[in-house]
Design a protein around this motif. Sequence first.
Motif, short mmCIF file in Angstrom:
data_model
loop_
_atom_site.label_atom_id
_atom_site.label_comp_id
_atom_site.label_asym_id
_atom_site.label_seq_id
_atom_site.Cartn_x
_atom_site.Cartn_y
_atom_site.Cartn_z
N UNK A 75 0.84 -1.20 0.00
CA UNK A 75 0.00 0.00 0.00
C UNK A 75 0.87 1.25 0.00
N UNK A 76 1.93 1.25 0.80
CA UNK A 76 2.83 2.40 0.84
C UNK A 76 3.50 2.61 -0.51
N UNK A 77 3.94 1.51 -1.13
CA UNK A 77 4.57 1.61 -2.45
C UNK A 77 3.58 2.15 -3.48
N UNK A 78 2.33 1.69 -3.41
CA UNK A 78 1.30 2.17 -4.32
C UNK A 78 1.05 3.66 -4.15
N UNK A 79 0.91 4.08 -2.92
CA UNK A 79 0.59 5.49 -2.67
C UNK A 79 1.76 6.40 -3.06
N UNK A 80 2.97 5.94 -2.83
CA UNK A 80 4.14 6.75 -3.21
C UNK A 80 4.22 6.92 -4.72
N UNK A 81 4.00 5.85 -5.47
CA UNK A 81 4.15 5.91 -6.92
C UNK A 81 3.01 6.67 -7.57
N UNK A 82 1.83 6.59 -6.99
CA UNK A 82 0.67 7.27 -7.59
C UNK A 82 0.42 8.66 -6.99
N UNK A 83 1.31 9.12 -6.13
CA UNK A 83 1.10 10.41 -5.45
C UNK A 83 0.85 11.57 -6.42
N UNK A 84 1.59 11.69 -7.53
CA UNK A 84 1.30 12.81 -8.45
C UNK A 84 -0.11 12.74 -9.04
N UNK A 85 -0.61 11.54 -9.28
CA UNK A 85 -1.94 11.37 -9.86
C UNK A 85 -3.00 11.78 -8.85
N UNK A 86 -2.85 11.30 -7.64
CA UNK A 86 -3.82 11.66 -6.59
C UNK A 86 -3.77 13.16 -6.29
N UNK A 87 -2.56 13.73 -6.32
CA UNK A 87 -2.43 15.17 -6.11
C UNK A 87 -3.17 15.94 -7.21
#
Length: 362
Positions: A75-87
């Motif tokens: 989950x942490x790896x997912x959120x880190x990699x997708x952070x620009x998209x969610x932002x």
Amino acid sequence: MKIAAFCGLAASLLATPLYAAGLVPPAGYYAAVQVRDKAPRACPQVPQPYTGKLVFRSKYEGSGKARATLNRESEKAFRNKTAPITTLERGVTKQVSYYMREGQPEQLECALNWLETWARADALLSEEYNHTGKSVRKWALGSLSAAYLRLKFSTSQPLAPYPERTAAIEAWLIEMAELSVRDWSDLPLKKVNNHSYWAAWSVMATAVATNRRDLFDWSVAQVRLGASQVDDDGYLPNELKRSQRALAYHNYSLPPLMMTAAFARANGVDLRAENAGALERLAERVLDGAAEPDAFARKTGEKQDMEDLGKHNKFAWLVPYCTLYDCSAQTRERKREMQPFNNFRLGGDVSRIFEPSAPNDS
């Protein structure tokens, strides 16, 4: 991206208000921009457009067929990699909401700049993806198109001065929608679940924003398919497979289904009677389960994880639901206690859009 060809057509179309004909959203999307005497809010830096492979780890990695046990590391790896998209999703939705409430031109410029930057970078269009990657694409599409709709259909016509910018943005949204149709079409019934419903909502929001009847028809077909899966007792068999998260995923299925049904009805397609009132049956099953989850525990053999059910915004579907159906006094009271609903995956101020007189968080 086929922006150049689209720009010429869009420039001519934008000479007159598009909301006068074609596909339309529910009435709340026509709201005028409010003007309030407030200092302009700062526009954060545009997140770096994500143009890489849409290959991400699942937060349920290694949890087995039920996909119900959270893997904290993945989950942490997912959120880190997708952070620009969610932002991007959260940022665009927030700036559009600020602009609709306060009317500062800087907020409109901020939202358009973020969208146009990602559009011209061909972000999120990779043909290399896994299941989580195509899921992220359709979630982002729904967030962005839903926020954009508020600008597109406002009677204030805030997009009128920007035909080239909006043409680029809409061409990009269409490309993502067409990819999402490809990604989520022709699945075996055993794999049609909440992801398909969220794809339907994302494509519906884009269809209305860009007046694409083919995308609209695809979205409606997915909701009909979803309704056909609801059993006589209001359960979704493919969500029951989620074990201790079955109730949570039934609830998670409702926002896209209800939003898509509301948009369909605005365009003369009434989905309420599908499968003998399946969507209402599903909603009532979830409301009963949220109050007393034992029925879901008996169905799945597992005590239900209620964490998500404690978050009010997970019930944002109640707002379109109570415009589609005659909600009971108890349901209306539950909705009133939870409001305001602000869900970025549904375009932001859901309460404000569907019920202008509802409490708000501005």
